[in-house]
Design a protein around this motif. Structure first.
Motif, PDB file in Angstrom:
ATOM      1  N   ARG A  65       0.830  -1.210   0.000  1.00 33.21           N
ATOM      2  CA  ARG A  65       0.000   0.000   0.000  1.00 33.21           C
ATOM      3  C   ARG A  65       0.862   1.257   0.000  1.00 33.21           C
ATOM      4  NH1 ARG A  65      -3.017  -3.022   3.857  1.00 33.21           N
ATOM      5  NH2 ARG A  65      -2.085  -1.825   5.565  1.00 33.21           N
ATOM      6  N   GLN A  66       2.007   1.176   0.649  1.00 34.11           N
ATOM      7  CA  GLN A  66       2.856   2.353   0.785  1.00 34.11           C
ATOM      8  C   GLN A  66       3.927   2.454  -0.303  1.00 34.11           C
ATOM      9  OE1 GLN A  66       2.867   2.155   5.643  1.00 34.11           O
ATOM     10  NE2 GLN A  66       4.424   3.383   4.633  1.00 34.11           N
ATOM     11  N   GLY A  67       3.971   1.485  -1.194  1.00 31.21           N
ATOM     12  CA  GLY A  67       4.981   1.535  -2.244  1.00 31.21           C
ATOM     13  C   GLY A  67       6.368   1.153  -1.781  1.00 31.21           C
ATOM     14  N   ILE A  68       6.460   0.408  -0.667  1.00 36.33           N
ATOM     15  CA  ILE A  68       7.749  -0.071  -0.162  1.00 36.33           C
ATOM     16  C   ILE A  68       8.165  -1.291  -0.986  1.00 36.33           C
ATOM     17  CG2 ILE A  68       8.969  -0.996   1.840  1.00 36.33           C
ATOM     18  CD1 ILE A  68       8.030   1.905   2.191  1.00 36.33           C
ATOM     19  N   PRO A  69       9.397  -1.359  -1.460  1.00 41.97           N
ATOM     20  CA  PRO A  69       9.818  -2.535  -2.240  1.00 41.97           C
ATOM     21  C   PRO A  69       9.744  -3.822  -1.425  1.00 41.97           C
ATOM     22  CG  PRO A  69      11.376  -0.723  -2.518  1.00 41.97           C
ATOM     23  CD  PRO A  69      10.455  -0.326  -1.413  1.00 41.97           C
ATOM     24  N   LEU A  70       9.254  -4.871  -2.070  1.00 47.17           N
ATOM     25  CA  LEU A  70       9.212  -6.196  -1.472  1.00 47.17           C
ATOM     26  C   LEU A  70      10.232  -7.088  -2.172  1.00 47.17           C
ATOM     27  CD1 LEU A  70       6.398  -5.009  -0.600  1.00 47.17           C
ATOM     28  CD2 LEU A  70       5.552  -7.362  -0.653  1.00 47.17           C
ATOM     29  N   VAL A  71      10.979  -7.848  -1.375  1.00 52.68           N
ATOM     30  CA  VAL A  71      11.968  -8.778  -1.904  1.00 52.68           C
ATOM     31  C   VAL A  71      11.622 -10.183  -1.421  1.00 52.68           C
ATOM     32  CG1 VAL A  71      14.403  -9.410  -2.033  1.00 52.68           C
ATOM     33  CG2 VAL A  71      13.750  -6.991  -1.789  1.00 52.68           C
ATOM     34  N   THR A 202       9.217  -5.882  16.967  1.00 54.86           N
ATOM     35  CA  THR A 202       7.941  -6.567  16.794  1.00 54.86           C
ATOM     36  C   THR A 202       7.274  -6.101  15.508  1.00 54.86           C
ATOM     37  OG1 THR A 202       6.671  -4.872  17.953  1.00 54.86           O
ATOM     38  CG2 THR A 202       7.645  -6.656  19.301  1.00 54.86           C
ATOM     39  N   ALA A 203       6.263  -6.846  15.088  1.00 58.18           N
ATOM     40  CA  ALA A 203       5.505  -6.447  13.906  1.00 58.18           C
ATOM     41  C   ALA A 203       4.817  -5.109  14.138  1.00 58.18           C
ATOM     42  CB  ALA A 203       4.488  -7.520  13.540  1.00 58.18           C
ATOM     43  N   ALA A 204       4.345  -4.874  15.349  1.00 56.13           N
ATOM     44  CA  ALA A 204       3.705  -3.593  15.650  1.00 56.13           C
ATOM     45  C   ALA A 204       4.691  -2.443  15.466  1.00 56.13           C
ATOM     46  CB  ALA A 204       3.147  -3.604  17.077  1.00 56.13           C
ATOM     47  N   GLN A 205       5.912  -2.623  15.928  1.00 59.46           N
ATOM     48  CA  GLN A 205       6.934  -1.590  15.731  1.00 59.46           C
ATOM     49  C   GLN A 205       7.251  -1.408  14.244  1.00 59.46           C
ATOM     50  OE1 GLN A 205       9.748  -3.518  18.450  1.00 59.46           O
ATOM     51  NE2 GLN A 205       9.844  -1.599  19.619  1.00 59.46           N
ATOM     52  N   ALA A 206       7.299  -2.516  13.515  1.00 54.60           N
ATOM     53  CA  ALA A 206       7.571  -2.435  12.080  1.00 54.60           C
ATOM     54  C   ALA A 206       6.470  -1.670  11.359  1.00 54.60           C
ATOM     55  CB  ALA A 206       7.706  -3.837  11.500  1.00 54.60           C
ATOM     56  N   LYS A 207       5.234  -1.919  11.730  1.00 56.25           N
ATOM     57  CA  LYS A 207       4.109  -1.231  11.078  1.00 56.25           C
ATOM     58  C   LYS A 207       4.102   0.253  11.423  1.00 56.25           C
ATOM     59  CE  LYS A 207       1.093  -5.244  10.598  1.00 56.25           C
ATOM     60  NZ  LYS A 207      -0.222  -5.860  10.921  1.00 56.25           N
ATOM     61  N   ASP A 208       4.406   0.568  12.671  1.00 52.09           N
ATOM     62  CA  ASP A 208       4.487   1.985  13.049  1.00 52.09           C
ATOM     63  C   ASP A 208       5.614   2.683  12.294  1.00 52.09           C
ATOM     64  OD1 ASP A 208       2.373   1.708  14.790  1.00 52.09           O
ATOM     65  OD2 ASP A 208       3.631   1.560  16.596  1.00 52.09           O
ATOM     66  N   TYR A 209       6.723   2.005  12.139  1.00 52.15           N
ATOM     67  CA  TYR A 209       7.853   2.560  11.391  1.00 52.15           C
ATOM     68  C   TYR A 209       7.454   2.831   9.943  1.00 52.15           C
ATOM     69  CZ  TYR A 209      12.181   2.231   8.611  1.00 52.15           C
ATOM     70  OH  TYR A 209      13.181   2.419   7.687  1.00 52.15           O
ATOM     71  N   LEU A 210       6.825   1.858   9.303  1.00 50.91           N
ATOM     72  CA  LEU A 210       6.389   2.068   7.917  1.00 50.91           C
ATOM     73  C   LEU A 210       5.390   3.201   7.835  1.00 50.91           C
ATOM     74  CD1 LEU A 210       6.008  -1.595   6.583  1.00 50.91           C
ATOM     75  CD2 LEU A 210       7.889   0.001   6.199  1.00 50.91           C
ATOM     76  N   ALA A 211       4.461   3.245   8.777  1.00 49.28           N
ATOM     77  CA  ALA A 211       3.457   4.295   8.749  1.00 49.28           C
ATOM     78  C   ALA A 211       4.085   5.668   8.915  1.00 49.28           C
ATOM     79  CB  ALA A 211       2.422   4.061   9.848  1.00 49.28           C
ATOM     80  N   SER A 212       5.167   5.761   9.654  1.00 45.04           N
ATOM     81  CA  SER A 212       5.827   7.042   9.889  1.00 45.04           C
ATOM     82  C   SER A 212       6.450   7.586   8.616  1.00 45.04           C
ATOM     83  CB  SER A 212       6.896   6.909  10.976  1.00 45.04           C
ATOM     84  OG  SER A 212       8.048   6.238  10.487  1.00 45.04           O
ATOM     85  N   LEU A 213       6.683   6.756   7.642  1.00 46.04           N
ATOM     86  CA  LEU A 213       7.348   7.183   6.420  1.00 46.04           C
ATOM     87  C   LEU A 213       6.408   7.908   5.461  1.00 46.04           C
ATOM     88  CD1 LEU A 213       9.457   3.969   5.787  1.00 46.04           C
ATOM     89  CD2 LEU A 213      10.172   6.063   6.938  1.00 46.04           C
ATOM     90  N   THR A 214       5.127   7.826   5.724  1.00 49.07           N
ATOM     91  CA  THR A 214       4.173   8.463   4.832  1.00 49.07           C
ATOM     92  C   THR A 214       4.047   9.949   5.150  1.00 49.07           C
ATOM     93  OG1 THR A 214       2.326   7.945   6.327  1.00 49.07           O
ATOM     94  CG2 THR A 214       2.850   6.345   4.615  1.00 49.07           C
TER      95      THR A 214
END
Length: 214
Positions: A65-71, A202-214
């Motif tokens: 959704r955020q356009g982050i590259p997936l490998v 944690t996954a919660a921290q990872a999601k918050d980190y990704l969300a912060s990039l928007t």
């Protein structure tokens, strides 16, 4: 002695282990070896890792959704195991026959598989970087940080996180989006990764980190 014992934690901290890495602004999500062999009854690599696959899938959905590259990484070996570079690795672990060309156990599971535009890396060794052009592909995209998920924590996840660090990418290992055959092995490797090579989050921290990039 438990790796989670206060005395062990204090000893490592007193010796300077466990510092924090910089979390950059250009991450990629690394999905290591989400193959059917880990989820199929009767497979020599079968492991109790369904819950971490669900977590990784949720992270992948957010990254898309955020356009982050997936490998995505996969493993494939020729049928002649003496005729390729990984012959010693295959000799050590007979179960790697799951990854021989044409074996359905080596395929991605339908609920966590690459889509158009994702990076797909085929490897023969534990690390996503060893013998591949992954580092070059990530540098070309300006990536500075790698969120690491996958299987198994003690094997290909650990090796990929270590090599990410060696190539100059900050590895963030998502603990509940990785799995192993035994919980104690999973936890011991996460402890050591956090101490030396990665930030374990944690996954919660990872999601918050990704969300912060928007």
């Amino acid at each position: 002695m438990s790796v989670h014992g206060a005395d062990v934690q204090q000893d490592y901290a007193a010796s300077g282990f466990g510092g924090s890495l910089p979390w950059g602004r250009r991450p990629a999500l690394l999905l290591v070896d989400w193959a059917a062999g880990y989820f199929t009854d009767g497979s020599p690599l079968r492991a109790p890792v369904e819950s971490c696959r669900d977590v990784a899938r949720s992270l992948a959905e957010q990254a898309r959704r955020q356009g982050i590259p997936l490998v995505f990484t996969r493993v494939e070996y020729p049928l002649d195991k003496e005729a390729e570079p990984a012959r010693l690795f295959r000799r050590k672990i007979a179960g790697l026959a799951c990854w021989e060309a044409g074996n359905p156990l080596g395929e991605f599971t339908p609920d966590l598989a690459p889509q158009d535009g994702d990076i797909v890396v085929t490897k023969q060794f534990p690390s996503a970087f060893f013998g591949t052009d992954l580092a070059e592909q990530l540098r070309a995209r300006g990536i500075d940080t790698i969120l690491v998920t996958g299987l198994t924590t003690s094997g290909c996840v650990r090796a990929s996180a270590l090599d990410a660090l060696c190539h100059g990418f900050a590895p963030l290992v998502v603990r509940d989006a990785c799995g192993d055959r035994e919980a104690a092995i999973h936890e011991a490797n996460l402890f050591d990764l956090q101490a030396k090579y990665a930030d374990v989050i944690t996954a919660a921290q990872a999601k918050d980190y990704l969300a912060s990039l928007t």
